[in-house]
Design a protein around this motif. Sequence first.
Motif, PDB file in Angstrom:
ATOM      1  N   THR A  71      38.746 -50.780  -4.082  1.00 41.92           N
ATOM      2  CA  THR A  71      40.080 -50.260  -4.393  1.00 41.92           C
ATOM      3  C   THR A  71      40.544 -49.157  -3.448  1.00 41.92           C
ATOM      4  O   THR A  71      41.734 -48.868  -3.380  1.00 41.92           O
ATOM      5  CB  THR A  71      40.128 -49.716  -5.832  1.00 41.92           C
ATOM      6  OG1 THR A  71      39.104 -48.730  -6.004  1.00 41.92           O
ATOM      7  CG2 THR A  71      39.959 -50.833  -6.844  1.00 41.92           C
ATOM      8  N   GLY A  72      39.626 -48.496  -2.738  1.00 44.90           N
ATOM      9  CA  GLY A  72      40.027 -47.432  -1.834  1.00 44.90           C
ATOM     10  C   GLY A  72      40.340 -46.121  -2.518  1.00 44.90           C
ATOM     11  O   GLY A  72      41.146 -45.321  -2.023  1.00 44.90           O
ATOM     12  N   VAL A  73      39.707 -45.860  -3.641  1.00 40.47           N
ATOM     13  CA  VAL A  73      39.858 -44.572  -4.330  1.00 40.47           C
ATOM     14  C   VAL A  73      38.985 -43.529  -3.628  1.00 40.47           C
ATOM     15  O   VAL A  73      37.802 -43.769  -3.381  1.00 40.47           O
ATOM     16  CB  VAL A  73      39.465 -44.706  -5.810  1.00 40.47           C
ATOM     17  CG1 VAL A  73      39.372 -43.337  -6.479  1.00 40.47           C
ATOM     18  CG2 VAL A  73      40.474 -45.584  -6.541  1.00 40.47           C
ATOM     19  N   THR A  74      39.571 -42.381  -3.313  1.00 47.08           N
ATOM     20  CA  THR A  74      38.834 -41.311  -2.636  1.00 47.08           C
ATOM     21  C   THR A  74      38.772 -40.054  -3.498  1.00 47.08           C
ATOM     22  O   THR A  74      39.586 -39.864  -4.409  1.00 47.08           O
ATOM     23  CB  THR A  74      39.492 -40.944  -1.296  1.00 47.08           C
ATOM     24  OG1 THR A  74      40.820 -40.433  -1.547  1.00 47.08           O
ATOM     25  CG2 THR A  74      39.575 -42.139  -0.366  1.00 47.08           C
ATOM     26  N   ASN A  75      37.839 -39.200  -3.166  1.00 49.22           N
ATOM     27  CA  ASN A  75      37.711 -37.935  -3.886  1.00 49.22           C
ATOM     28  C   ASN A  75      38.948 -37.060  -3.705  1.00 49.22           C
ATOM     29  O   ASN A  75      39.362 -36.357  -4.633  1.00 49.22           O
ATOM     30  CB  ASN A  75      36.463 -37.195  -3.404  1.00 49.22           C
ATOM     31  CG  ASN A  75      35.186 -37.888  -3.832  1.00 49.22           C
ATOM     32  OD1 ASN A  75      35.018 -38.265  -4.981  1.00 49.22           O
ATOM     33  ND2 ASN A  75      34.272 -38.084  -2.886  1.00 49.22           N
ATOM     34  N   LYS A  76      39.535 -37.084  -2.525  1.00 53.43           N
ATOM     35  CA  LYS A  76      40.751 -36.301  -2.285  1.00 53.43           C
ATOM     36  C   LYS A  76      41.865 -36.722  -3.228  1.00 53.43           C
ATOM     37  O   LYS A  76      42.544 -35.865  -3.836  1.00 53.43           O
ATOM     38  CB  LYS A  76      41.198 -36.486  -0.837  1.00 53.43           C
ATOM     39  CG  LYS A  76      42.496 -35.771  -0.487  1.00 53.43           C
ATOM     40  CD  LYS A  76      42.845 -35.911   0.977  1.00 53.43           C
ATOM     41  CE  LYS A  76      43.228 -37.334   1.344  1.00 53.43           C
ATOM     42  NZ  LYS A  76      44.578 -37.700   0.798  1.00 53.43           N
ATOM     43  N   GLU A  77      42.063 -38.022  -3.382  1.00 48.81           N
ATOM     44  CA  GLU A  77      43.130 -38.503  -4.263  1.00 48.81           C
ATOM     45  C   GLU A  77      42.795 -38.276  -5.738  1.00 48.81           C
ATOM     46  O   GLU A  77      43.694 -38.071  -6.554  1.00 48.81           O
ATOM     47  CB  GLU A  77      43.406 -39.976  -3.985  1.00 48.81           C
ATOM     48  CG  GLU A  77      44.111 -40.231  -2.669  1.00 48.81           C
ATOM     49  CD  GLU A  77      45.462 -39.546  -2.589  1.00 48.81           C
ATOM     50  OE1 GLU A  77      46.220 -39.569  -3.580  1.00 48.81           O
ATOM     51  OE2 GLU A  77      45.760 -38.966  -1.525  1.00 48.81           O
ATOM     52  N   ILE A  78      41.523 -38.325  -6.076  1.00 51.65           N
ATOM     53  CA  ILE A  78      41.141 -38.020  -7.461  1.00 51.65           C
ATOM     54  C   ILE A  78      41.564 -36.605  -7.817  1.00 51.65           C
ATOM     55  O   ILE A  78      42.136 -36.349  -8.892  1.00 51.65           O
ATOM     56  CB  ILE A  78      39.623 -38.213  -7.676  1.00 51.65           C
ATOM     57  CG1 ILE A  78      39.265 -39.694  -7.656  1.00 51.65           C
ATOM     58  CG2 ILE A  78      39.180 -37.590  -9.005  1.00 51.65           C
ATOM     59  CD1 ILE A  78      37.769 -39.970  -7.721  1.00 51.65           C
ATOM     60  N   GLN A  79      41.306 -35.654  -6.940  1.00 51.38           N
ATOM     61  CA  GLN A  79      41.662 -34.267  -7.226  1.00 51.38           C
ATOM     62  C   GLN A  79      43.169 -34.107  -7.411  1.00 51.38           C
ATOM     63  O   GLN A  79      43.621 -33.418  -8.336  1.00 51.38           O
ATOM     64  CB  GLN A  79      41.173 -33.346  -6.108  1.00 51.38           C
ATOM     65  CG  GLN A  79      41.435 -31.873  -6.383  1.00 51.38           C
ATOM     66  CD  GLN A  79      40.716 -30.960  -5.414  1.00 51.38           C
ATOM     67  OE1 GLN A  79      39.614 -31.255  -4.971  1.00 51.38           O
ATOM     68  NE2 GLN A  79      41.336 -29.846  -5.076  1.00 51.38           N
ATOM     69  N   GLU A  80      43.950 -34.754  -6.549  1.00 62.70           N
ATOM     70  CA  GLU A  80      45.402 -34.686  -6.696  1.00 62.70           C
ATOM     71  C   GLU A  80      45.851 -35.335  -7.998  1.00 62.70           C
ATOM     72  O   GLU A  80      46.759 -34.841  -8.679  1.00 62.70           O
ATOM     73  CB  GLU A  80      46.079 -35.365  -5.501  1.00 62.70           C
ATOM     74  CG  GLU A  80      45.939 -34.608  -4.201  1.00 62.70           C
ATOM     75  CD  GLU A  80      46.499 -33.196  -4.300  1.00 62.70           C
ATOM     76  OE1 GLU A  80      47.616 -33.027  -4.840  1.00 62.70           O
ATOM     77  OE2 GLU A  80      45.811 -32.261  -3.841  1.00 62.70           O
ATOM     78  N   ALA A  81      45.205 -36.440  -8.370  1.00 64.41           N
ATOM     79  CA  ALA A  81      45.569 -37.140  -9.604  1.00 64.41           C
ATOM     80  C   ALA A  81      45.253 -36.300 -10.830  1.00 64.41           C
ATOM     81  O   ALA A  81      45.990 -36.348 -11.830  1.00 64.41           O
ATOM     82  CB  ALA A  81      44.847 -38.477  -9.675  1.00 64.41           C
ATOM     83  N   VAL A  82      44.164 -35.547 -10.787  1.00 62.35           N
ATOM     84  CA  VAL A  82      43.831 -34.668 -11.913  1.00 62.35           C
ATOM     85  C   VAL A  82      44.961 -33.669 -12.138  1.00 62.35           C
ATOM     86  O   VAL A  82      45.395 -33.439 -13.280  1.00 62.35           O
ATOM     87  CB  VAL A  82      42.496 -33.938 -11.680  1.00 62.35           C
ATOM     88  CG1 VAL A  82      42.277 -32.880 -12.762  1.00 62.35           C
ATOM     89  CG2 VAL A  82      41.334 -34.915 -11.674  1.00 62.35           C
ATOM     90  N   ARG A  83      45.447 -33.054 -11.067  1.00 58.13           N
ATOM     91  CA  ARG A  83      46.536 -32.085 -11.194  1.00 58.13           C
ATOM     92  C   ARG A  83      47.773 -32.725 -11.817  1.00 58.13           C
ATOM     93  O   ARG A  83      48.407 -32.164 -12.718  1.00 58.13           O
ATOM     94  CB  ARG A  83      46.901 -31.507  -9.827  1.00 58.13           C
ATOM     95  CG  ARG A  83      45.856 -30.592  -9.218  1.00 58.13           C
ATOM     96  CD  ARG A  83      46.452 -29.799  -8.064  1.00 58.13           C
ATOM     97  NE  ARG A  83      45.429 -28.973  -7.444  1.00 58.13           N
ATOM     98  CZ  ARG A  83      44.734 -29.313  -6.367  1.00 58.13           C
ATOM     99  NH1 ARG A  83      44.956 -30.499  -5.790  1.00 58.13           N
ATOM    100  NH2 ARG A  83      43.830 -28.510  -5.853  1.00 58.13           N
ATOM    101  N   THR A  84      48.115 -33.914 -11.331  1.00 56.39           N
ATOM    102  CA  THR A  84      49.297 -34.601 -11.848  1.00 56.39           C
ATOM    103  C   THR A  84      49.107 -34.979 -13.311  1.00 56.39           C
ATOM    104  O   THR A  84      50.018 -34.801 -14.141  1.00 56.39           O
ATOM    105  CB  THR A  84      49.591 -35.863 -11.017  1.00 56.39           C
ATOM    106  OG1 THR A  84      49.742 -35.502  -9.647  1.00 56.39           O
ATOM    107  CG2 THR A  84      50.859 -36.551 -11.496  1.00 56.39           C
TER     108      THR A  84
END
Length: 305
Positions: free
Chosen positions: A146-159
């Motif tokens: 799927t191409g999920v990265t740790n960087k995007e996970i952190q941004e998604a948590v904030r959102t």
Amino acid sequence: MKRLLDCTASDFVRMTGKELKQAIKASEGRVLVAEVVAAVTPLYPSVTNAELAASFGADMILLNFFDVFAPRVEGLTDSNPADAVRDLKRLIGRPVGLNLEPVDPGARQAEQLHALPPGRLASAETFAAAKELGFDFICLTGNPKTGVTNKEIQEAVRTARDVMGTEALIIAGKMHGAGVEGEAGRDLVAKQEVIGFIEAGADMILLPSPGTVPGMTLESAKAMVDAVHAHGALALLATGTSQEGSDEATIRQIALNSKMAGADLYHIGDAGYNGIAVPENIMHYSITIRGKRHTYVRMASSVLR
């Protein structure tokens, strides 16, 4: 507040996400989460995979491959789509959560990646839809390819925290590489990235169980769990590498090692049979971490309690 071990359907229906977190914490490493695929024909079509997993001792159910813009749980034939999640919760009497995926368009691909529909992606719109549908918790993680990265996970948590509010229960982390070069095995996640998830608002950090990805030993898992606890979050150790379809001895080893690593709760994945772990393995996992007493009570407890 009761420990989750002692909770029944009438307790779960009244809980906020923060109360659910405290109930898990009070259970001292004896809570089991079973992931199931909502979008495939169930293993036995006369019941949903969620019902089957609950009947074998799972405390919490995590739906995978669920599109919030086209909500459907296979096996709930008479359910209105808008009511599918609440109907499922009524049938099983357990908290129900949702996987949403923080895909990174710029991820370095380790393999050919899949394109996901908007209703499975982590976004402000999907978080709002999940809240409206009645999910009890959100898990920000990645399926294979799927191409999920740790960087995007952190941004998604904030959102997610901004959209769903302070009472929402948010889990974040990766259980395998999700098709991303440089984020697999012992390089899956760094301690500072885990701390970043917590600082962004995650209540629980998802990490691979010892023995499920290359290089994740008991010692390395424990070091990561210790870091999670030191920063005020809970640790969920996950089996998401198809070992949910292994033999009983393997399940017991993963479960015991995860407990020794300090897990607050345990995840068993959906790739044993058709969108569900081998059901007996859910029970074996439960018995290993808390014995037959709590396992049989969870299996037998009526949704009318």
